[in-house]
Design a protein around this motif. Structure first.
Motif, PDB file in Angstrom:
ATOM      1  N   VAL A 288      39.253  41.250  35.766  1.00 36.36           N
ATOM      2  CA  VAL A 288      40.618  41.171  36.289  1.00 36.36           C
ATOM      3  C   VAL A 288      41.574  40.593  35.246  1.00 36.36           C
ATOM      4  O   VAL A 288      42.718  41.035  35.129  1.00 36.36           O
ATOM      5  CB  VAL A 288      40.654  40.402  37.634  1.00 36.36           C
ATOM      6  CG1 VAL A 288      40.178  38.998  37.472  1.00 36.36           C
ATOM      7  CG2 VAL A 288      42.044  40.413  38.223  1.00 36.36           C
TER       8      VAL A 288
ATOM      9  N   ARG B 274      42.158  43.356  32.582  1.00 39.38           N
ATOM     10  CA  ARG B 274      42.940  44.443  33.175  1.00 39.38           C
ATOM     11  C   ARG B 274      44.402  44.035  33.354  1.00 39.38           C
ATOM     12  O   ARG B 274      45.310  44.784  33.013  1.00 39.38           O
ATOM     13  CB  ARG B 274      42.331  44.831  34.536  1.00 39.38           C
ATOM     14  CG  ARG B 274      42.917  46.106  35.108  1.00 39.38           C
ATOM     15  CD  ARG B 274      42.333  46.417  36.466  1.00 39.38           C
ATOM     16  NE  ARG B 274      42.525  45.302  37.375  1.00 39.38           N
ATOM     17  CZ  ARG B 274      41.804  45.105  38.466  1.00 39.38           C
ATOM     18  NH1 ARG B 274      40.818  45.929  38.779  1.00 39.38           N
ATOM     19  NH2 ARG B 274      42.043  44.078  39.249  1.00 39.38           N
ATOM     20  N   ASN B 275      44.620  42.823  33.869  1.00 38.52           N
ATOM     21  CA  ASN B 275      46.001  42.416  34.109  1.00 38.52           C
ATOM     22  C   ASN B 275      46.764  42.161  32.817  1.00 38.52           C
ATOM     23  O   ASN B 275      47.974  42.371  32.773  1.00 38.52           O
ATOM     24  CB  ASN B 275      46.049  41.197  35.034  1.00 38.52           C
ATOM     25  CG  ASN B 275      45.878  41.599  36.477  1.00 38.52           C
ATOM     26  OD1 ASN B 275      45.110  42.512  36.783  1.00 38.52           O
ATOM     27  ND2 ASN B 275      46.590  40.944  37.373  1.00 38.52           N
ATOM     28  N   THR B 276      46.065  41.717  31.759  1.00 41.34           N
ATOM     29  CA  THR B 276      46.738  41.565  30.461  1.00 41.34           C
ATOM     30  C   THR B 276      47.228  42.931  29.991  1.00 41.34           C
ATOM     31  O   THR B 276      48.388  43.090  29.568  1.00 41.34           O
ATOM     32  CB  THR B 276      45.775  40.966  29.415  1.00 41.34           C
ATOM     33  OG1 THR B 276      45.252  39.741  29.925  1.00 41.34           O
ATOM     34  CG2 THR B 276      46.490  40.690  28.110  1.00 41.34           C
TER      35      THR B 276
ATOM     36  N   VAL C 239      47.732  45.730  31.832  1.00 41.68           N
ATOM     37  CA  VAL C 239      48.781  46.243  32.720  1.00 41.68           C
ATOM     38  C   VAL C 239      50.094  45.516  32.456  1.00 41.68           C
ATOM     39  O   VAL C 239      51.164  46.125  32.417  1.00 41.68           O
ATOM     40  CB  VAL C 239      48.357  46.099  34.206  1.00 41.68           C
ATOM     41  CG1 VAL C 239      49.508  46.451  35.133  1.00 41.68           C
ATOM     42  CG2 VAL C 239      47.159  46.976  34.497  1.00 41.68           C
ATOM     43  N   GLY C 240      50.002  44.208  32.245  1.00 38.70           N
ATOM     44  CA  GLY C 240      51.202  43.401  31.985  1.00 38.70           C
ATOM     45  C   GLY C 240      51.917  43.852  30.739  1.00 38.70           C
ATOM     46  O   GLY C 240      53.136  44.060  30.747  1.00 38.70           O
TER      47      GLY C 240
ATOM     48  N   ILE D 281      52.205  39.131  35.551  1.00 36.42           N
ATOM     49  CA  ILE D 281      51.038  39.944  35.905  1.00 36.42           C
ATOM     50  C   ILE D 281      49.750  39.260  35.441  1.00 36.42           C
ATOM     51  O   ILE D 281      48.735  39.292  36.138  1.00 36.42           O
ATOM     52  CB  ILE D 281      51.187  41.372  35.313  1.00 36.42           C
ATOM     53  CG1 ILE D 281      52.417  42.032  35.951  1.00 36.42           C
ATOM     54  CG2 ILE D 281      49.937  42.208  35.573  1.00 36.42           C
ATOM     55  CD1 ILE D 281      52.699  43.429  35.470  1.00 36.42           C
ATOM     56  N   ILE D 282      49.811  38.586  34.289  1.00 36.86           N
ATOM     57  CA  ILE D 282      48.637  37.830  33.841  1.00 36.86           C
ATOM     58  C   ILE D 282      48.333  36.699  34.828  1.00 36.86           C
ATOM     59  O   ILE D 282      47.176  36.453  35.184  1.00 36.86           O
ATOM     60  CB  ILE D 282      48.854  37.286  32.406  1.00 36.86           C
ATOM     61  CG1 ILE D 282      48.983  38.465  31.422  1.00 36.86           C
ATOM     62  CG2 ILE D 282      47.694  36.377  31.988  1.00 36.86           C
ATOM     63  CD1 ILE D 282      49.314  38.064  30.000  1.00 36.86           C
TER      64      ILE D 282
ATOM     65  N   GLY E  10      46.538  37.879  37.707  1.00 37.81           N
ATOM     66  CA  GLY E  10      45.120  38.003  37.390  1.00 37.81           C
ATOM     67  C   GLY E  10      44.415  36.664  37.475  1.00 37.81           C
ATOM     68  O   GLY E  10      43.313  36.559  38.027  1.00 37.81           O
TER      69      GLY E  10
ATOM     70  N   GLU F 171      53.613  32.701  40.140  1.00 43.91           N
ATOM     71  CA  GLU F 171      53.826  34.097  39.770  1.00 43.91           C
ATOM     72  C   GLU F 171      55.247  34.539  40.102  1.00 43.91           C
ATOM     73  O   GLU F 171      55.932  35.171  39.296  1.00 43.91           O
ATOM     74  CB  GLU F 171      52.815  34.889  40.589  1.00 43.91           C
ATOM     75  CG  GLU F 171      52.486  36.260  40.127  1.00 43.91           C
ATOM     76  CD  GLU F 171      51.545  36.878  41.149  1.00 43.91           C
ATOM     77  OE1 GLU F 171      50.529  36.235  41.516  1.00 43.91           O
ATOM     78  OE2 GLU F 171      51.834  37.978  41.631  1.00 43.91           O
TER      79      GLU F 171
END
Lengths: 224, 218
Positions: free
Chosen positions: A102, A105-107, A109-110, A144-145, A148, A209
């Motif tokens: 996660v 992935r979020n890094t 996507v971010g 986004i990070i 995650g 967030e």
């Protein structure tokens, strides 16, 4: 169990400072260390695979497979490795491994969510690519990070309860002792505190967030 | 060591544990689907209902799986049925969340035109909304299935059987062979579930998309 009350508050009071609180503290430390180590690994990997796209699929597949390994099974396999004894070490290794999917992935996507024009504008202002990464992409990717980090931490809190079975300490200790002694109070306190901790962390990091989203921060500044 | 592990895997203890594990996982998933899908269809009738169901399920997902299993113990005691109940409770939220979201996100224009064609509410649900939401629902099913297969490993702590029993036996007797004879098959089972449901989900998606794009064009 029969007439046994669900919770014996006298037991809770008597064991609060020398059993319950230390277990809670151990739990927080165990999860905190694991997520921090996982972050230190995931952010560089995440950045790297936004640059080398071809590595993305294998990295996500591999971390995805690690993520599916049931925790008790993961601990049991790790312990058979030479040099890994029961205790905190295998627990931290497994918790780090679970967080990778996660967080990486979020890094990615971010960073991908940063608009092209923004990067072009930064380049036009004469920023180097490493400056763009540190001053534009990472700050914009941060919400986004953090999302995650929130998911990783909440699942680490849950999985860490199982790590008590391999002597990693934490709130799971109360649950397993309660099961062994057939003592509902201990189970409920361990399970209840673990649930409470994950709900609190969930809400807390969700607040962080939201605060990090530039538009809401701007709105807040205007309101102030 | 590998020989000893193979020996255990071919023995009766392993096959019984595997059978228990599969029975527990499949039963929990089936019951969860039977509860979560109708519930999702019901709550998707109102925005407030689906919001409520999604939020409650999200909080439910925060409860650690060991906690759900351990909490079944004081109320229901030891054995297969408490483990089944706990695993079912664990499996409901991901299915419910995805089904509620999937059904909610079916474009209202599609539902309207189906109504205009004279379809009844039930027909709209089974022929329009469910097929369009299918990929999203399947994603939830996949999450649940992997989680249930993984958490069934913990059923042994409340006397529910399963492959976790071999791991626990191995840890207690300090026998790495027993540990691995439980741990490796469980890990493979979880990965197979993930990949299998992933394949099903992909197989379903084009069909769902076809339905979606055709109705969008119309």
């Amino acid at each position: 169990m029969g007439d046994e009350p669900l919770i014996r508050w006298r037991w809770v009071r008597r064991n609060w400072s020398d059993e319950i609180l230390p277990a809670l503290g151990d739990h927080i430390v165990l999860c905190g260390i694991s997520v921090l180590i996982a972050l230190a690994i995931s952010i560089p990997i995440g950045i790297a695979i936004t640059r080398y796209r071809r590595a993305q699929t294998p990295v996500m597949f591999l971390t995805g497979l690690l993520y599916t390994i049931p925790s008790l099974s993961f601990f049991a396999i790790l312990i058979t490795f030479p040099g890994v004894k029961i205790g905190r070490t295998p627990a931290i290794i497994a918790l780090v491994a679970y967080s990778l999917l996660v967080l990486i992935r979020n890094t990615v996507v971010g960073i991908d969510s940063v608009p092209r024009e923004t990067i072009e504008a930064a380049r036009g202002m004469g920023l180097t690519s490493s400056q763009i990464l540190r001053q534009v992409e990472l700050p914009l990717a941060l919400p986004i990070i953090v999302a995650g980090i929130r998911i990783a931490t909440v699942s680490a809190i849950g999985i860490a309860t199982i790590a008590a079975y391999i002597n990693a300490g934490g709130l799971g200790t109360l649950i397993f002792r309660g099961i062994d002694r057939d003592f509902p109070t201990q189970i409920l306190i361990g399970a209840g505190l673990a649930t409470l901790l994950s709900v609190l962390v969930d809400f807390g990091l969700l607040a962080v967030e939201r605060w990090l989203r530039p538009w809401s921060r701007r709105a807040a500044a205007r309101a102030a | 060591m590998a020989e000893r592990i193979l020996e255990i895997i071919q023995g009766p203890i392993f096959s019984r544990a595997l059978a228990e594990h599969l029975r527990l996982s499949v039963a929990a998933l089936v019951v969860a689907v039977l509860i979560a899908l109708p519930l999702a269809a019901l709550v998707s009738q109102s925005p407030l209902g689906s919001l409520l169901a999604i939020n409650i399920s999200n909080i439910g997902r925060a409860v650690p799986s060991l906690a759900i299993l351990a909490l079944a113990l004081p109320f229901l005691g030891l054995g297969f049925r408490p483990a089944l109940l706990a695993l079912t409770l664990l499996a409901i939220p991901p299915i419910l969340i995805n089904a509620a979201i999937g059904l909610r996100e079916v474009p209202s224009s599609v539902v309207e035109s189906a109504r205009g064609m004279g379809m009844s509410g039930l027909q709209i649900l089974t022929r329009i909304r469910l097929p369009i939401a299918a990929p999203v629902i399947f994603a939830g099913l996949r999450t649940s299935a992997v989680q249930v297969v993984a958490s069934a490993t913990l059923a042994t702590f409340i006397g529910g059987g399963g492959l976790g029993g071999l791991i626990v036996r191995g840890l207690q007797r300090n026998s790495p062979e027993f540990q691995l004879a439980g741990a490796i098959p469980v890990a493979l089972l979880a990965m197979a579930t993930e990949l299998g449901f992933g394949g099903l989900q992909r197989a379903l998606t084009p069909k769902g998309l076809r339905v979606g794009s055709r109705s969008r064009a119309a």
